[in-house]
Design an enzyme around this catalytic site. Structure first.
Site, PDB file in Angstrom:
ATOM      1  N   ASP A 181       0.823  -1.201   0.000  1.00 61.88           N
ATOM      2  CA  ASP A 181       0.000   0.000   0.000  1.00 61.88           C
ATOM      3  C   ASP A 181       0.868   1.266   0.000  1.00 61.88           C
ATOM      4  OD1 ASP A 181      -2.415   1.387   0.067  1.00 61.88           O
ATOM      5  OD2 ASP A 181      -3.276   0.052   1.565  1.00 61.88           O
ATOM      6  N   ASP A 246     -10.277   3.215  -3.484  1.00 61.63           N
ATOM      7  CA  ASP A 246     -11.119   2.085  -3.077  1.00 61.63           C
ATOM      8  C   ASP A 246     -12.561   2.316  -3.543  1.00 61.63           C
ATOM      9  OD1 ASP A 246      -8.755   1.706  -1.799  1.00 61.63           O
ATOM     10  OD2 ASP A 246      -9.568   1.686   0.229  1.00 61.63           O
TER      11      ASP A 246
HETATM   12  C1  GLA Z   1      -5.970   1.368   1.191  1.00 61.25           C
HETATM   13  C2  GLA Z   1      -6.124   0.333   0.105  1.00 61.25           C
HETATM   14  C3  GLA Z   1      -7.201  -0.667   0.469  1.00 61.25           C
HETATM   15  C4  GLA Z   1      -6.881  -1.318   1.808  1.00 61.25           C
HETATM   16  C5  GLA Z   1      -6.698  -0.238   2.850  1.00 61.25           C
HETATM   17  C6  GLA Z   1      -6.206  -0.746   4.173  1.00 61.25           C
HETATM   18  O1  GLA Z   1      -7.077   2.180   1.285  1.00 61.25           O
HETATM   19  O2  GLA Z   1      -6.426   0.960  -1.104  1.00 61.25           O
HETATM   20  O3  GLA Z   1      -7.316  -1.639  -0.526  1.00 61.25           O
HETATM   21  O4  GLA Z   1      -5.734  -2.108   1.709  1.00 61.25           O
HETATM   22  O5  GLA Z   1      -5.758   0.738   2.428  1.00 61.25           O
HETATM   23  O6  GLA Z   1      -6.079   0.319   5.065  1.00 61.25           O
END
Ligand code: GLA
Length: 557
Positions: A181, A246
């Site tokens: 990430d 997301d």
């Molecule tokens: C980010 C990523 C997600 C997830 C979260 C975890 O937002 O894009 O897919 O892994 O972090 O905190």
């Protein structure tokens, strides 16, 4: 990073091509057909803990999800990864800098195991015939520090300063997949291409030490266009890269955020942002995010559209729903055989949009692999984003097939729709989509211009550090190129692709195993309307001035 090569054409589909421009295998027509398509690694299929469990992931949840993947039959359809996302580690390290995890969160699962050892859960997942994924951040602290979802902020939950140590640890624990990430990287203003290259090198080193492969998933939400560098960062590769944010914040049952809902518009937005066909080739994939299919918020029709969109774009199919609670309808969608085959097609290509939008349904076409000379196979998605029913007409010429008869089949319902001449016409219900498989004849007409790249010298033209084709013409803006090459080495050859002076992506030519040639297909964006285009392949790294392998490429126009 993987080059898991499939020797057989898994889906047993027919051969395919595309309109106007075509880079083909060899110096003449008959030789060109002698070079078989390489089967590239398909996009990954599995489950991730984030969407339905947030940072509450623990051993019990991972065990239950792994069991459900088997009991539901999903594993038989190809789902295999159980990916543990944020929350598995609270940021602690021992004096030597090794990651320390909570013993209650990750207990012993058999009498001979020690609590607090992540290899316990990996062994369990492997014992079911599945694969295990883990998660970290490129920065010093991860998302659980900068934007905790449930629970207090956790500092030092990233791998910066410990790349080699952490990725070696993940490989030693036995993990098969790692998602990295960008919350820390972003807050520290790090350069994604540089940072992920360093991580890719750490992964490569861990793989060399342990002999264990780690599938590498970049998650920086599309920042700095990872599709332009993901397939080859400083000579090393990532497998997939996120192209956007997301779709949904986690919806965790019995928690303060249980009332959240997945958004259909959000899902469509991620699909659109995930379309970078020039970067999706030879086993590298744009990742529009984990699926929200089966989570609260989407209707059945919307879930169906979601599944078809991810399949037509050849996206990773990582399910975010709680697998222990899938209803039969959702399960049937996730395991629709023909739709999965479109996603997992061995050419590994993405769909391109060729028409539609206002008064007719959008038409998206994905070229599928084939086995028979001169037969062209396409997956075609008709998408209606409006509330009203819309017509759609697909003409064979638009999807690179010869005029004449072609077979039309509905992939979702698995129904033959008969033979049709030159085109197919249908109506798509408001807010719905239709996925078709069309089998016809390739457009293989016109003269060939042969170009040979071999050893140190590029034989086409004067430029010795690049392979250049000028005056490439295409009726449409998107074109498929077919390139035959052999790479008997252990590493991929990486070449930069430039069109009209603009860098499009890195093209990776994976090992072919032997000196025999294999053909790979890539998609490129050109000026359409039969304008002249310049296509240039050059070694991906500035210091790499020669190519080690022989490429024989010809172009048909
Ligand atoms: C980010 C990523 C997600 C997830 C979260 C975890 O937002 O894009 O897919 O892994 O972090 O905190």
């Amino acid at each position: 990073m993987t080059y898991r090569y499939m020797t057989n054409n898994r889906m047993n589909l027919k051969k395919a091509a595309f309109p106007a421009v075509f880079l083909v295998a060899s110096l003449c027509w008959s030789q060109q057909h002698a070079v078989p398509d390489a089967s590239v690694p398909p996009p990954p299929m599995g489950w991730s803990s984030w969407n339905s469990f947030s940072n509450r992931i623990d051993s019990q949840i991972a065990v239950a999800q792994a069991k459900a993947m088997i009991d539901s039959g999903m594993a038989r359809h190809g789902y295999q990864y159980i990916n543990i996302d944020e929350g598995w580690w609270l940021g602690a390290r021992d004096e030597a800098g090794n990651i320390v995890v909570d013993k209650k969160q990750w207990p012993a699962l058999t009498p001979d195991e020690q609590p607090g050892d992540m290899s316990n859960i990996v062994k369990y997942i492997h014992s079911l015939g599945l694969k295990a994924g883990i998660y970290t951040d490129a920065g010093e602290s991860g998302c659980s520090f900068y934007g905790p979802d449930l629970g207090p902020p956790m500092r030092h939950t990233g791998s910066e300063g410990h790349y080699e140590q952490d990725f070696l640890q993940f490989a030693k624990w036995g993990f098969d997949y790692v998602k990295v990430d960008w919350c820390g990287g972003n807050s520290e203003n790090l350069d994604p291409a540089l940072q992920y290259a360093e991580i890719a090198r750490a992964i490569k080193k861990a793989e060399q030490i342990t002999g264990h492969t780690l599938y590498f998933s970049i998650c920086n939400w599309g920042k700095d266009s990872p599709w332009t560098w993901g397939p080859g960062i400083r000579g090393v590769t990532a497998d997939i890269w996120r192209t956007s944010g997301d779709i949904v914040a986690p919806i965790v049952a019995d928690s303060p955020n249980s009332g959240r809902r997945a958004s259909y518009t959000g899902m469509l937005g991620n699909f659109d942002k995930g379309i970078h066909p020039e970067a999706q080739h030879t086993g590298f994939y744009n990742d529009p995010d984990m699926m929200v299919l089966g989570m609260p918020g989407l209707t059945d029709a919307q879930n169906r559209v979601h599944m078809m969109l991810w399949a037509i774009s050849g996206a990773p199919l990582i399910v975010g729903a709680d697998l222990t609670k899938l209803d039969p309808q959702t399960l049937a969608m996730l395991t629709n055989k023909e739709v999965l085959a479109v996603d997992q097609d061995p050419l590994g290509l993405q769909a391109i949009k060729i028409a539609g939008g206002d008064s007719s349904a959008e038409i998206w076409v994905k070229k599928l692999a084939g086995t028979t000379k001169d037969t062209g196979r396409r997956a075609v998605l008709l998408l209606n984003r409006s509330k009203n029913d819309l017509p759609a007409t697909i003409s064979w010429s638009e999807i690179g097939l010869k005029a004449g008869t072609a077979d039309v089949h509905d992939a979702w319902t698995s129904k033959d729709l008969g033979q049709h001449i030159n085109s197919y016409q249908t109506t798509v219900a408001g807010g719905d989509a239709v996925m078709l498989i069309i089998d016809g004849d390739e457009t293989w007409e016109g003269p060939y211009r042969a170009v040979e790249i071999s050893g140190k010298e590029f034989k086409d033209g004067t430029n010795k550090s690049a392979w250049r084709l000028s005056d490439v013409k295409s009726a449409s803006n998107n074109t498929w190129l077919r390139i035959a090459y052999s790479n008997p080495g252990a590493e991929a050859d990486l070449m930069e692709l430039r069109i009209n002076g603009e860098r499009q992506s890195i093209i990776s030519f994976p090992p072919t195993g032997t000196a025999d040639k294999k053909a790979v297909t890539v998609e490129v964006r050109l000026k359409g309307g039969n304008a002249a285009n310049e296509v240039v392949f050059s070694p991906a790294e500035p210091e790499q001035t020669t190519l080690d392998r022989a490429y024989i490429i010809s172009i048909k126009q």
